[in-house]
Design a protein around this motif. Structure first.
Motif, PDB file in Angstrom:
ATOM      1  N   ASP A  93       0.814  -1.213   0.000  1.00 10.01           N
ATOM      2  CA  ASP A  93       0.000   0.000   0.000  1.00 10.01           C
ATOM      3  C   ASP A  93       0.853   1.271   0.000  1.00 10.01           C
ATOM      4  O   ASP A  93       0.310   2.368  -0.004  1.00 10.01           O
ATOM      5  CB  ASP A  93      -0.916   0.032   1.229  1.00 10.01           C
ATOM      6  N   ALA A  94       2.156   1.119   0.057  1.00 11.08           N
ATOM      7  CA  ALA A  94       3.109   2.244   0.097  1.00 11.08           C
ATOM      8  C   ALA A  94       2.875   3.150   1.305  1.00 11.08           C
ATOM      9  O   ALA A  94       3.106   4.344   1.247  1.00 11.08           O
ATOM     10  CB  ALA A  94       3.079   3.043  -1.205  1.00 11.08           C
ATOM     11  N   ASP A  95       2.412   2.515   2.427  1.00 12.61           N
ATOM     12  CA  ASP A  95       2.205   3.314   3.634  1.00 12.61           C
ATOM     13  C   ASP A  95       3.028   2.841   4.824  1.00 12.61           C
ATOM     14  O   ASP A  95       2.871   3.339   5.933  1.00 12.61           O
ATOM     15  CB  ASP A  95       0.719   3.388   4.002  1.00 12.61           C
ATOM     16  N   THR A  96       3.938   1.900   4.583  1.00 19.87           N
ATOM     17  CA  THR A  96       4.848   1.413   5.620  1.00 19.87           C
ATOM     18  C   THR A  96       6.180   1.066   4.963  1.00 19.87           C
ATOM     19  O   THR A  96       6.209   0.523   3.862  1.00 19.87           O
ATOM     20  CB  THR A  96       4.275   0.162   6.319  1.00 19.87           C
ATOM     21  N   VAL A  97       7.264   1.370   5.657  1.00 18.85           N
ATOM     22  CA  VAL A  97       8.603   1.069   5.171  1.00 18.85           C
ATOM     23  C   VAL A  97       9.174  -0.083   5.997  1.00 18.85           C
ATOM     24  O   VAL A  97       9.060  -0.089   7.224  1.00 18.85           O
ATOM     25  CB  VAL A  97       9.515   2.309   5.311  1.00 18.85           C
ATOM     26  N   LEU A  98       9.775  -1.044   5.324  1.00 23.87           N
ATOM     27  CA  LEU A  98      10.503  -2.122   5.994  1.00 23.87           C
ATOM     28  C   LEU A  98      11.984  -1.894   5.722  1.00 23.87           C
ATOM     29  O   LEU A  98      12.416  -1.870   4.571  1.00 23.87           O
ATOM     30  CB  LEU A  98      10.085  -3.490   5.462  1.00 23.87           C
ATOM     31  N   VAL A  99      12.740  -1.695   6.801  1.00 27.29           N
ATOM     32  CA  VAL A  99      14.181  -1.478   6.677  1.00 27.29           C
ATOM     33  C   VAL A  99      14.873  -2.697   7.271  1.00 27.29           C
ATOM     34  O   VAL A  99      14.766  -2.955   8.472  1.00 27.29           O
ATOM     35  CB  VAL A  99      14.630  -0.201   7.415  1.00 27.29           C
ATOM     36  N   LYS A 100      15.528  -3.449   6.414  1.00 21.45           N
ATOM     37  CA  LYS A 100      16.306  -4.585   6.894  1.00 21.45           C
ATOM     38  C   LYS A 100      17.697  -4.065   7.231  1.00 21.45           C
ATOM     39  O   LYS A 100      18.328  -3.386   6.423  1.00 21.45           O
ATOM     40  CB  LYS A 100      16.346  -5.696   5.855  1.00 21.45           C
ATOM     41  N   VAL A 101      18.111  -4.363   8.464  1.00 22.56           N
ATOM     42  CA  VAL A 101      19.337  -3.787   9.003  1.00 22.56           C
ATOM     43  C   VAL A 101      20.227  -4.857   9.613  1.00 22.56           C
ATOM     44  O   VAL A 101      19.782  -5.964   9.916  1.00 22.56           O
ATOM     45  CB  VAL A 101      19.019  -2.735  10.092  1.00 22.56           C
TER      46      VAL A 101
END
Length: 134
Positions: A93-101
């Motif tokens: 939905d382009a309303d949450t970012v997932l940042v793999k770190v």
């Protein structure tokens, strides 16, 4: 910051194609989930606006917007518990970012490895398959 001509110099900003896709909250923020890249462990939730996302994408370090302090913060600058960015993705939905770190040290401000270890509301549910209640 001003240029040699005395006019304000414009900092690079989030790519406009990316910015146009984002569905932000009323206050211009996106939830950003930080996940350990190699284990899948969910570490924390922070908030990003366009500038925080731009900084995260361009510096390789997670930058968040603090809603309480109303300022940017880079994970690890004060604690030494860095988040080195491996990948960044938007949800469907382009309303949450997932940042793999790659998380160095604790992700939670309490000193815990993750922000989700201490207050478990339900554990090991689903040990029987749905519809098999007896």
């Amino acid at each position: 910051m001003t240029s040699s001509t005395g006019t304000p110099s414009r900092r690079p900003s989030l790519d406009q194609e990316i910015a146009a896709r984002l569905k932000r909250s009323a206050d211009g923020l996106l939830p950003a989930i930080a996940q350990q890249y190699d284990t899948g462990e969910v570490l924390m939730l922070g908030w990003m606006d366009d500038e925080a996302l731009h900084r995260t994408l361009t510096t390789g370090r997670c930058t968040y917007w603090s809603r309480s302090r109303r300022e940017y913060w880079v994970k690890g600058d004060t604690s030494g518990h860095f988040q080195w960015v491996k990948s960044v993705a938007l949800d469907c939905d382009a309303d949450t970012v997932l940042v793999k770190v790659d998380q160095v040290g604790a992700a939670c401000h309490t000193g815990a490895r993750t922000c989700f270890d201490e207050d478990v509301l339900l554990k090991d549910a689903g040990s029987s398959a749905p519809g098999t209640d007896q």
